[in-house]
Design a protein around this motif. Structure first.
Motif, PDB file in Angstrom:
ATOM      1  N   ALA A   1      -3.651   0.158  -4.439  1.00  8.32           N
ATOM      2  CA  ALA A   1      -3.350   0.327  -3.012  1.00  8.32           C
ATOM      3  C   ALA A   1      -4.557  -0.054  -2.163  1.00  8.32           C
ATOM      4  CB  ALA A   1      -2.928   1.770  -2.731  1.00  8.32           C
ATOM      5  N   ASP A   2      -5.737   0.362  -2.591  1.00  5.78           N
ATOM      6  CA  ASP A   2      -6.952   0.076  -1.819  1.00  5.78           C
ATOM      7  C   ASP A   2      -7.265  -1.414  -1.779  1.00  5.78           C
ATOM      8  OD1 ASP A   2      -7.231   2.768  -1.316  1.00  5.78           O
ATOM      9  OD2 ASP A   2      -8.689   3.110  -2.929  1.00  5.78           O
TER      10      ASP A   2
ATOM     11  N   THR B   1       0.675   3.739  -3.132  1.00  3.33           N
ATOM     12  CA  THR B   1       0.165   5.078  -2.830  1.00  3.33           C
ATOM     13  C   THR B   1       1.179   6.137  -3.230  1.00  3.33           C
ATOM     14  OG1 THR B   1      -1.158   4.253  -0.983  1.00  3.33           O
ATOM     15  CG2 THR B   1      -0.664   6.608  -0.998  1.00  3.33           C
ATOM     16  N   GLN B   2       2.428   5.886  -2.923  1.00  2.00           N
ATOM     17  CA  GLN B   2       3.471   6.842  -3.291  1.00  2.00           C
ATOM     18  C   GLN B   2       3.544   7.006  -4.808  1.00  2.00           C
ATOM     19  OE1 GLN B   2       7.584   5.823  -2.323  1.00  2.00           O
ATOM     20  NE2 GLN B   2       7.920   7.920  -1.656  1.00  2.00           N
TER      21      GLN B   2
ATOM     22  N   ALA C   1       0.834  -1.209   0.000  1.00  4.70           N
ATOM     23  CA  ALA C   1       0.000   0.000   0.000  1.00  4.70           C
ATOM     24  C   ALA C   1       0.864   1.253   0.000  1.00  4.70           C
ATOM     25  CB  ALA C   1      -0.930  -0.005   1.212  1.00  4.70           C
ATOM     26  N   TYR C   2       1.968   1.203   0.722  1.00  2.27           N
ATOM     27  CA  TYR C   2       2.879   2.352   0.772  1.00  2.27           C
ATOM     28  C   TYR C   2       3.473   2.635  -0.613  1.00  2.27           C
ATOM     29  CZ  TYR C   2       7.306   4.784   1.472  1.00  2.27           C
ATOM     30  OH  TYR C   2       8.363   5.649   1.359  1.00  2.27           O
TER      31      TYR C   2
ATOM     32  N   ARG D   1      -4.712   3.435   3.077  1.00  4.32           N
ATOM     33  CA  ARG D   1      -3.587   4.077   2.396  1.00  4.32           C
ATOM     34  C   ARG D   1      -2.786   4.888   3.410  1.00  4.32           C
ATOM     35  NH1 ARG D   1      -6.051   7.486  -2.464  1.00  4.32           N
ATOM     36  NH2 ARG D   1      -7.735   6.045  -2.988  1.00  4.32           N
TER      37      ARG D   1
ATOM     38  N   PHE E   1      -3.919   4.105  -7.004  1.00  2.00           N
ATOM     39  CA  PHE E   1      -4.700   4.197  -5.768  1.00  2.00           C
ATOM     40  C   PHE E   1      -5.654   3.006  -5.643  1.00  2.00           C
ATOM     41  CE2 PHE E   1      -4.163   9.058  -6.049  1.00  2.00           C
ATOM     42  CZ  PHE E   1      -3.004   9.004  -5.289  1.00  2.00           C
TER      43      PHE E   1
END
Length: 255
Positions: free
Chosen positions: A84-85, A36-37, A32-33, A91, A81
């Protein structure tokens, strides 16, 4: 042969990056990190470039390219995103000091002044070019590691990487159109690649420290990477991309 390859800073960096990513991407929080980044970089960082140059670009065809490029990057952000979700964890907040463009602009000040000349457009899009070059290389490193844990997100990443390769054509077309001369464009591109490599080195160091401080890695693994990070910081080699000596598909020297 293997030892000889490991003496090459680029090869060694790629190897260490994959090892680090193998530890980081093994957990949903780590994935997720990273995802998201990547989404923030696609929307916020590159979006700043488009907003900066669109006020000056007047040629309808070039403006179409700028807008298409911007739309692609926003779409990429939403894809990241979404990936990530799907990891099943919230997030994470990404600190502003982990944004490469801010570090790069801190060195150059390009986005602190208005776009008033053709050369300003060239500069802004050359910055975007070196960011895209880095993204292509980073995505190539991340994709096979991510595929071990999340093949669906790896497929998304591969598709985005293919788009970014196409975006380099936009960057080259726009910078060549607005450059005072090809000699000036190539010289400036070299300067910006140097600045980007230094900014990415600082970004990477901050990113590793953030990952270690945030608990994304288990204790023993974190200890190993904390030690490795300390050693690597003493070996101050700029992390150039493989594009370093290219001007536009040819070597800079040939151009």
């Amino acid at each position: 042969m293997i030892l000889q390859e490991l003496r090459d800073p680029h090869t060694l960096r790629q190897l260490l990056s994959r090892q680090f990513l193998g530890s980081l991407l093994a957990s949903p929080q780590g994935r997720a990190y990273v995802l998201t980044q990547a989404g923030i970089a696609e929307s916020t960082d590159e979006g700043a470039v488009f907003a900066h140059v669109s006020q000056r670009v007047e040629d309808p065809e070039l403006l179409r390219m700028v807008r298409k490029h911007a739309e692609d990057e926003e779409r990429h952000a939403q894809l990241f995103f979404g990936c990530a979700d799907r990891q099943g964890v919230p997030r994470p907040e990404i600190p502003s000091n982990l944004r490469v463009l801010e570090r790069l602009n801190g060195r150059l000040g390009i986005f602190d002044r208005r776009v008033e000349t053709d050369r300003d457009v060239m500069d802004a899009y050359l910055v975007l070019q070196v960011i895209e070059e880095r993204a292509i290389e980073q995505f190539a490193t991340i994709e096979p590691v991510l595929r071990r844990y999340d093949a669906r997100s790896a497929d998304v990443l591969q598709g985005i990487r293919e788009d970014e390769a196409r975006h380099l054509l936009y960057c080259r077309a726009i910078t060549k159109r607005y450059a005072p001369s090809e000699r000036i464009r190539i010289a400036r591109l070299r300067e910006l690649r140097e600045a980007e490599a230094a900014a990415f080195r600082d970004h990477q160091r901050s990113g590793i420290r953030h990952v270690l401080a945030s608990g994304y890695l288990p204790g023993a693994t974190a200890f190993v990477w904390r030690t490795a990070a300390d050693l690597l910081e003493r070996r101050d080699v700029l992390p150039y991309t493989r594009f370093k000596d290219e001007a536009h598909g040819e070597t800079a020297r040939a151009a």
